[in-house]
Every structure is written in structure tokens, then in C-alpha cells.
Enzyme design. Structure first.
Site, PDB file in Angstrom:
ATOM      1  N   CYS A   1      -8.363   3.891   2.151  1.00 28.90           N
ATOM      2  CA  CYS A   1      -7.164   3.140   2.523  1.00 28.90           C
ATOM      3  C   CYS A   1      -7.546   1.920   3.349  1.00 28.90           C
ATOM      4  O   CYS A   1      -8.159   2.040   4.406  1.00 28.90           O
ATOM      5  CB  CYS A   1      -6.196   3.987   3.318  1.00 28.90           C
ATOM      6  SG  CYS A   1      -4.702   3.067   3.687  1.00 28.90           S
TER       7      CYS A   1
ATOM      8  N   ASN B   1      -8.750   2.207  -5.480  1.00 30.99           N
ATOM      9  CA  ASN B   1      -7.667   2.021  -4.528  1.00 30.99           C
ATOM     10  C   ASN B   1      -7.408   0.502  -4.462  1.00 30.99           C
ATOM     11  O   ASN B   1      -7.957  -0.262  -5.258  1.00 30.99           O
ATOM     12  CB  ASN B   1      -8.063   2.594  -3.162  1.00 30.99           C
ATOM     13  CG  ASN B   1      -6.845   3.017  -2.349  1.00 30.99           C
ATOM     14  OD1 ASN B   1      -5.832   2.312  -2.323  1.00 30.99           O
ATOM     15  ND2 ASN B   1      -6.926   4.156  -1.692  1.00 30.99           N
TER      16      ASN B   1
END
Ligand SMILES: Cc1cc2nc3c(=O)[nH]c(=O)nc-3n(C[C@H](O)[C@H](O)[C@H](O)COP(=O)(O)O)c2cc1C
Length: 304
Positions: free
Chosen positions: A128, A190
Site C-alpha cells: 500500500c 497494486n
């Protein structure tokens, strides 16, 4: 349309991506959950997280930038309130995305989930870009990544998928580190670290200043990374990044993905995952592909 990875059989290679499909159950009245192979929950942490203040999503050319800050209800509430309803859809596998600020927190979430029924696998979010500790800190350093994967693998009673960050120099090396540390599969990518400035106010458009870019803008880079990862490891790869059409999904499979995930597309069209599942089936039929699994890694690279 069946595919297998890490001992899990999916009825379709289409998986809804983390952070774009709630906890899965919210979609039961929007799509037929049985039509997709699986979904990944929003990242779940040991304790609930509030996330960043708004604005935390903005639109860009061919994509969006988000800095949600991993808002979630925490593992206890997920098990108590969300998981029971999901057991009504056994053919749509539930993959729980796990997030922690420390290795101990990742292990803590997995240990709590181990005793709950109705979960197929864990996807570790080590990528993240929107939090200062944890997240990408693990995903961009081979030593930390190896330690995290080994520690979580030692306690996990289910297969572990490690979700890789694209914000690294060598995606092949990160995938190899995961495979050598015991990961059952990797998922990539991601979001890409990004920023947008309002030129009138001269202020960043996101409260968090930076965020993660997703959507069609990132697709060609994601395809290249899936291809590179597939050359580095033999464990299965779940490919994602900007998939909108069935052709996009096929492209990821040819690059080396065993299954694909659909994220930002669900923001533009909440039925995108079901549409993709049907679209891939039609694509296979019209191209005389008997088994969708036969597409994996079949890109034909011209000899030099
Ligand atoms: C609003 C939003 C929230 C997200 N939250 C998570 C998350 O909690 N955990 C995670 O691993 N990925 C998260 N992601 C990343 C997506 O799962 C996906 O990897 C990324 O958006 C690229 O795929 P896409 O272009 O199809 O959206 C999030 C993405 C978006 C747009």
C-alpha cells in the site's frame, strides 16, 4: 472457465480486487456472486482504521488516484458481521486481504481468521503506497519481505498470496523472494505512487498529498510486470491493473497470469466483474479456446 491455483479451484478466472468490492457481501444485490471466481476483501487489520480525510479519491486521465488510508472495520467485526452472509455463496471464493503495521499485526490478523469458516486464502498487502509504516515498506525491501512472508506462512492455515508493489526496481526479484519464502502465489500489481496538483489553488488534490494510481492508465506497465514475474517464478500469478474488457483480461493471462483481478473498473460500472466473467467466456468461445487455463503464459515472443 475453471482455473486452479494454490490448491483452490475457481469457477471463473475473474476475481474482484481488494478495496474496490467492499467486503463482498455488499455486492450480493448488484451482481450474481456465483458468476465470478472469487473476490478479495478490503484490507483487514487487527483493529479498525479510520483512514484519511476526504478528498481521498480523484479522477485522472484513464484512471484514478486514491489515498483511502486503509479504512476498515477490523478483523473481529469482519468475522462477526460480514463473513456469515458470504457463506451463502460457496462457489465465489472469499480471499481476505490482510494488512498490518508490524509483522506481529499481520500474524495476529491471520491467526484470528484461521479459526473462521468460509475463507479460501489470505492476500497479504505488502504494497500500500498510502501509509507511512507497514505496507509498501515491506513490499519494497527483499529482507523485510522475506521475514514477513516466512513468519506469516508459519502460522497461516490457508494459502498465502502476496500482493506485490509495482513501486520497485525489479519485480522479478520481489516475486522470487516471495516464492523462496513460502508464498503460494503472488498478485500484482497494486497502485503506482502518484500525485496531482490543482493549479488554481496550487494545492495537492488529495489530503494525503500523494496516492496510488490505478485504472487503464497503468495497464501496459502491469502487463509487463506480470510477464517479468512469470519468468522469475513458478508459483501462480494473479494479474491486475487497469483491466476493463475481456481482451484486457486475456492479455494478462497470455503474459503469465493464472487468474485476473478487476479493481477500478467496478467504480465505473459496479457490474464490471460479472460482465468480465461473461465476456471472457464469449471470447474463449469465439476464439475456439476450450479451456481458459490454456491461455496462461502463452504469449509468443519472436526469436531474435
Ligand atoms: C479505492 C481503492 C482502494 C484500494 N484498497 C486496497 C486494499 O485495501 N488492499 C490492497 O491490496 N489493494 C487495494 N487497492 C488496489 C487494487 O486492489 C488494485 O491492486 C489496483 O487498483 C490496480 O488494479 P485496477 O487498475 O484494476 O484498479 C485499492 C484500490 C483502489 C482504487
Amino acid at each position: 472457465m475453471k482455473v486452479q491455483f494454490a490448491g483452490i479451484e475457481l469457477t471463473s478466472p475473474v476475481i474482484a480486487a481488494s478495496g474496490t468490492f467492499g467486503y463482498g457481501i455488499e455486492f450480493e444485490e448488484i451482481i450474481s456472486l456465483e458468476r465470478i471466481g472469487a473476490f478479495v476483501t478490503k484490507g483487514i487489520s487487527l483493529e479498525p482504521i479510520q483512514g484519511h480525510p476526504a478528498p481521498r479519491i480523484i479522477q485522472t486521465a484513464a484512471g484514478m488516484i486514491n489515498a483511502i488510508g486503509l479504512q476498515n472495520i477490523g478483523v473481529a467485526e469482519f468475522i462477526e458481521k460480514k463473513l456469515p452472509g458470504l457463506r451463502n455463496y460457496p462457489s465465489c471464493k472469499c480471499i481476505v486481504n490482510v494488512f498490518g503495521y508490524t509483522v506481529g499485526e499481520y500474524k495476529g490478523v491471520v491467526e484470528r481468521l484461521n479459526d473462521a469458516d468460509g475463507i479460501a486464502a489470505y492476500e497479504l498487502n505488502v504494497s500500500c503506497p498510502n501509509v507511512h509504516a507497514g505496507g509498501m515498506a515491506f513490499g519494497s525491501d527483499c529482507g523485510s519481505l522475506e521475514y514477513l512472508v516466512r513468519e506469516v506462512k508459519a502460522v497461516a492455515k490457508r494459502p498465502i498470496i502476496v500482493k506485490l508493489s509495482p513501486n520497485v526496481t525489479s519485480i522479478g526479484q520481489m516475486a522470487r523472494t516471495c516464492a523462496q519464502s513460502g508464498a503460494d502465489a503472488v498478485s500484482l500489481v497494486n497502485t503506482f505512487l502518484a500525485m496531482s496538483i490543482d493549479v488554481e489553488t496550487r494545492k495537492p488534490r488529495l489530503t494525503n498529498v500523494t496516492g496510488g494510481l490505478s485504472g487503464p492508465a497503468i495497464k501496459p506497465i502491469a502487463v509487463r510486470m506480470v510477464y517479468e514475474a512469470s519468468r522469475a517464478v513458478t508459483i501462480p500469478i494473479l494479474g491486475l491493473g487497469g483491466i476493463i474488457t475481456a481482451e484486457d483480461a486475456v492479455e494478462f493471462m497470455l503474459a503469465g497470469a493464472t487468474a485476473i483481478q478487476v479493481g477500478t473498473a467496478s467504480y465505473a460500472d459496479p457490474r464490471a466483474t460479472e460482465r468480465l466473467a461473461k465476456g471472457m467466456e464469449s471470447w474463449c468461445r469465439s476464439h475456439h479456446v476450450e479451456r481458459v487455463a490454456s491461455l496462461t503464459g502463452c504469449v509468443e515472443i519472436p526469436q531474435k
